[in-house]
Scaffold this motif. Sequence first.
Motif, PDB file in Angstrom:
ATOM      1  N   PHE A   1      26.719  36.405  23.851  1.00 33.81           N
ATOM      2  CA  PHE A   1      25.825  37.541  24.034  1.00 33.81           C
ATOM      3  C   PHE A   1      26.502  38.905  23.887  1.00 33.81           C
ATOM      4  CE2 PHE A   1      23.895  34.214  26.903  1.00 33.81           C
ATOM      5  CZ  PHE A   1      22.899  33.860  26.008  1.00 33.81           C
ATOM      6  N   PHE A   2      27.835  38.945  23.922  1.00 36.66           N
ATOM      7  CA  PHE A   2      28.548  40.222  23.798  1.00 36.66           C
ATOM      8  C   PHE A   2      29.659  40.120  22.750  1.00 36.66           C
ATOM      9  CE2 PHE A   2      27.250  39.496  28.224  1.00 36.66           C
ATOM     10  CZ  PHE A   2      26.359  40.541  28.403  1.00 36.66           C
ATOM     11  N   PRO A   3      29.358  39.706  21.529  1.00 37.93           N
ATOM     12  CA  PRO A   3      30.410  39.451  20.534  1.00 37.93           C
ATOM     13  C   PRO A   3      31.231  40.678  20.174  1.00 37.93           C
ATOM     14  CG  PRO A   3      28.235  39.473  19.501  1.00 37.93           C
ATOM     15  CD  PRO A   3      28.002  39.498  20.972  1.00 37.93           C
ATOM     16  N   ASN A   4      30.653  41.871  20.280  1.00 35.18           N
ATOM     17  CA  ASN A   4      31.371  43.083  19.887  1.00 35.18           C
ATOM     18  C   ASN A   4      32.204  43.687  21.003  1.00 35.18           C
ATOM     19  OD1 ASN A   4      30.217  42.965  17.278  1.00 35.18           O
ATOM     20  ND2 ASN A   4      28.355  43.990  18.029  1.00 35.18           N
ATOM     21  N   GLU A   5      32.045  43.176  22.216  1.00 34.92           N
ATOM     22  CA  GLU A   5      32.820  43.690  23.339  1.00 34.92           C
ATOM     23  C   GLU A   5      33.263  42.555  24.248  1.00 34.92           C
ATOM     24  OE1 GLU A   5      30.178  46.195  25.784  1.00 34.92           O
ATOM     25  OE2 GLU A   5      28.546  45.527  24.491  1.00 34.92           O
ATOM     26  N   ARG A   6      33.537  41.407  23.631  1.00 37.20           N
ATOM     27  CA  ARG A   6      33.860  40.236  24.425  1.00 37.20           C
ATOM     28  C   ARG A   6      35.175  40.395  25.171  1.00 37.20           C
ATOM     29  NH1 ARG A   6      34.359  37.394  18.907  1.00 37.20           N
ATOM     30  NH2 ARG A   6      36.583  37.553  18.451  1.00 37.20           N
ATOM     31  N   GLY A   7      36.153  41.129  24.585  1.00 41.00           N
ATOM     32  CA  GLY A   7      37.423  41.341  25.278  1.00 41.00           C
ATOM     33  C   GLY A   7      37.212  42.046  26.602  1.00 41.00           C
ATOM     34  N   LYS A   8      36.381  43.079  26.590  1.00 38.40           N
ATOM     35  CA  LYS A   8      36.086  43.827  27.815  1.00 38.40           C
ATOM     36  C   LYS A   8      35.428  42.923  28.849  1.00 38.40           C
ATOM     37  CE  LYS A   8      33.124  47.588  29.480  1.00 38.40           C
ATOM     38  NZ  LYS A   8      32.124  48.613  29.069  1.00 38.40           N
ATOM     39  N   VAL A   9      34.457  42.126  28.406  1.00 39.11           N
ATOM     40  CA  VAL A   9      33.733  41.245  29.344  1.00 39.11           C
ATOM     41  C   VAL A   9      34.644  40.131  29.843  1.00 39.11           C
ATOM     42  CG1 VAL A   9      31.691  39.808  29.674  1.00 39.11           C
ATOM     43  CG2 VAL A   9      31.574  41.798  28.165  1.00 39.11           C
ATOM     44  N   PHE A  10      35.474  39.578  28.953  1.00 40.24           N
ATOM     45  CA  PHE A  10      36.455  38.579  29.390  1.00 40.24           C
ATOM     46  C   PHE A  10      37.366  39.178  30.461  1.00 40.24           C
ATOM     47  CE2 PHE A  10      36.144  36.123  25.198  1.00 40.24           C
ATOM     48  CZ  PHE A  10      35.422  35.095  25.787  1.00 40.24           C
ATOM     49  N   GLY A  11      37.725  40.450  30.290  1.00 39.20           N
ATOM     50  CA  GLY A  11      38.578  41.110  31.281  1.00 39.20           C
ATOM     51  C   GLY A  11      37.906  41.216  32.625  1.00 39.20           C
ATOM     52  N   ILE A  12      36.610  41.548  32.629  1.00 42.20           N
ATOM     53  CA  ILE A  12      35.852  41.641  33.882  1.00 42.20           C
ATOM     54  C   ILE A  12      35.792  40.277  34.566  1.00 42.20           C
ATOM     55  CG2 ILE A  12      33.556  42.067  34.849  1.00 42.20           C
ATOM     56  CD1 ILE A  12      33.187  44.205  32.666  1.00 42.20           C
ATOM     57  N   ILE A  13      35.511  39.251  33.777  1.00 44.22           N
ATOM     58  CA  ILE A  13      35.413  37.895  34.327  1.00 44.22           C
ATOM     59  C   ILE A  13      36.752  37.436  34.893  1.00 44.22           C
ATOM     60  CG2 ILE A  13      35.076  35.470  33.688  1.00 44.22           C
ATOM     61  CD1 ILE A  13      32.943  36.476  31.698  1.00 44.22           C
ATOM     62  N   SER A  14      37.823  37.651  34.134  1.00 43.41           N
ATOM     63  CA  SER A  14      39.152  37.215  34.572  1.00 43.41           C
ATOM     64  C   SER A  14      39.623  37.978  35.801  1.00 43.41           C
ATOM     65  CB  SER A  14      40.159  37.378  33.430  1.00 43.41           C
ATOM     66  OG  SER A  14      39.769  36.630  32.297  1.00 43.41           O
ATOM     67  N   SER A  15      39.350  39.278  35.830  1.00 42.76           N
ATOM     68  CA  SER A  15      39.752  40.064  36.998  1.00 42.76           C
ATOM     69  C   SER A  15      38.946  39.661  38.230  1.00 42.76           C
ATOM     70  CB  SER A  15      39.572  41.561  36.719  1.00 42.76           C
ATOM     71  OG  SER A  15      38.219  41.879  36.447  1.00 42.76           O
ATOM     72  N   THR A  16      37.688  39.271  38.022  1.00 38.51           N
ATOM     73  CA  THR A  16      36.856  38.788  39.134  1.00 38.51           C
ATOM     74  C   THR A  16      37.431  37.506  39.716  1.00 38.51           C
ATOM     75  OG1 THR A  16      34.873  39.778  38.163  1.00 38.51           O
ATOM     76  CG2 THR A  16      34.552  38.031  39.795  1.00 38.51           C
ATOM     77  N   ILE A  17      37.881  36.604  38.828  1.00 38.53           N
ATOM     78  CA  ILE A  17      38.488  35.348  39.286  1.00 38.53           C
ATOM     79  C   ILE A  17      39.763  35.636  40.087  1.00 38.53           C
ATOM     80  CG2 ILE A  17      39.628  33.221  38.526  1.00 38.53           C
ATOM     81  CD1 ILE A  17      37.708  33.177  36.151  1.00 38.53           C
ATOM     82  N   ALA A  18      40.594  36.554  39.571  1.00 40.35           N
ATOM     83  CA  ALA A  18      41.839  36.898  40.268  1.00 40.35           C
ATOM     84  C   ALA A  18      41.553  37.494  41.640  1.00 40.35           C
ATOM     85  CB  ALA A  18      42.658  37.875  39.425  1.00 40.35           C
TER      86      ALA A  18
END
Length: 462
Positions: A137-154
Amino acid sequence: MTTSATSAHSPPELEPLLKKRLIRLVALILIFSVMNGTMFNVAIPDIADHFNLLPSQVSWVMTGYIMVNAVGALMYGKLADIFPIRSILTFGISMFALGALLGFLSPSYGFLLASRILQAIGGATIPALAFIIPTRFFPNERGKVFGIISSTIAFASGIGPIAGGLIAGILDWRYLFLFSVASVFAIPFFRKWMPAEEKREGKIDYLGALLFSIAIASFLAFVTTLMMWLIPVASLSFVLFILRIVKAEDPFIRPEMLKNRAYTITILTSFLGTSVLFGLIFVIPIMLRDLYDLSTLAIGFVLFPGAMIAGILGRSGGELVDKIGGEKVVVLALVLIGSGTILLSTFAGFAPWIIAVCLVISYIGFPLIQSSTANILSAILPAKQTGVGIGLFNLLNFVAGAFSSASFGAILDIQDTGIVLNPFALQGENAIFSNLFLGLTVLSFLALLLFSMTFKKHSSAD
């Protein structure tokens, strides 16, 4: 025909406000999922006392949850390649909340364990799909969203033990289950904000899925219990699974995906980096208890700064992935992880606040390694294999946690180590911990070397 294919495989572009709402909702539900795993670590002794259990019996509260989550990470990834994510999440969150409610009411240990497994069956959808949603759903900003998800997990990993200690200490361990029941209120918002998708073409290779599930579950059970009879079960199941994917017309995991060197090295790099980080999370509390005699709550506060800072900076790390590329961020993440572990090896035995500072450096690498490797995988894999490819990535992260905890636990059983391998470290009771951190440093830089050499050749070939 073109219009139909587009609607089925290319979800409509979301409005900016709807994107923000969906990302926040995914992050929120992910907090429930991750904290549900880490909170119970501190409640294990209380559960054992309440039901009069042996350590080997009560350990299945965590072991069973990890096993189901690991297998579910891949299963739901595969299902997401075919079925709408909104439907899978609705089912998963419902089972997660129902399992939590039954766990709160459990009259016996058997009932509690069954509730915990039901909770894991549903909860496995959350981390599995959280890494697929940005790709779809966010192919053009997936890095940013992956960062949010990963930081949430941490962040959730670090705050979980503190929250668990407070809830179990002030109320009772049962209320840890009640915390997760609140996740059910997210379902209407997912139904409203998640883009509608049509069912995709494809079918599930149930025999292949069963063989792979048995292999992974047996391996994880062996790692956590050391029951030797599980080794041949895991080995035989894995061999049969390999034969199945080679011969099946539409196998559970396509062999060409595993033959993709860039893909396999990326998930191996993530596995090694995650093993180091889970090793730290496992070893640090033991060291703080043995060397400093800190309470559970005090140990949580030593871990908390790293989790908090990683949660804040991880979002920027995701944006960095979009700017400079996932490969460079993987290198940065592994350098940070290795630098933190060598500092921990050097300063093991020093004041707890120094340990907290050193831990921050490695902890920052956690969201970076997660977001960068997930971003690389989403670019490498064809769209129809994204779900199972990301699912295998998530599965190996769960395996990394179980494997590192069991391995480092076995090493810590060696209490008579008096030789400190790090020439700059203190001599004394800290020896075993200093040596362990040094070993983690070596592991992180081996991962760095393997990844750098592979992607250097990969870039040259392109």
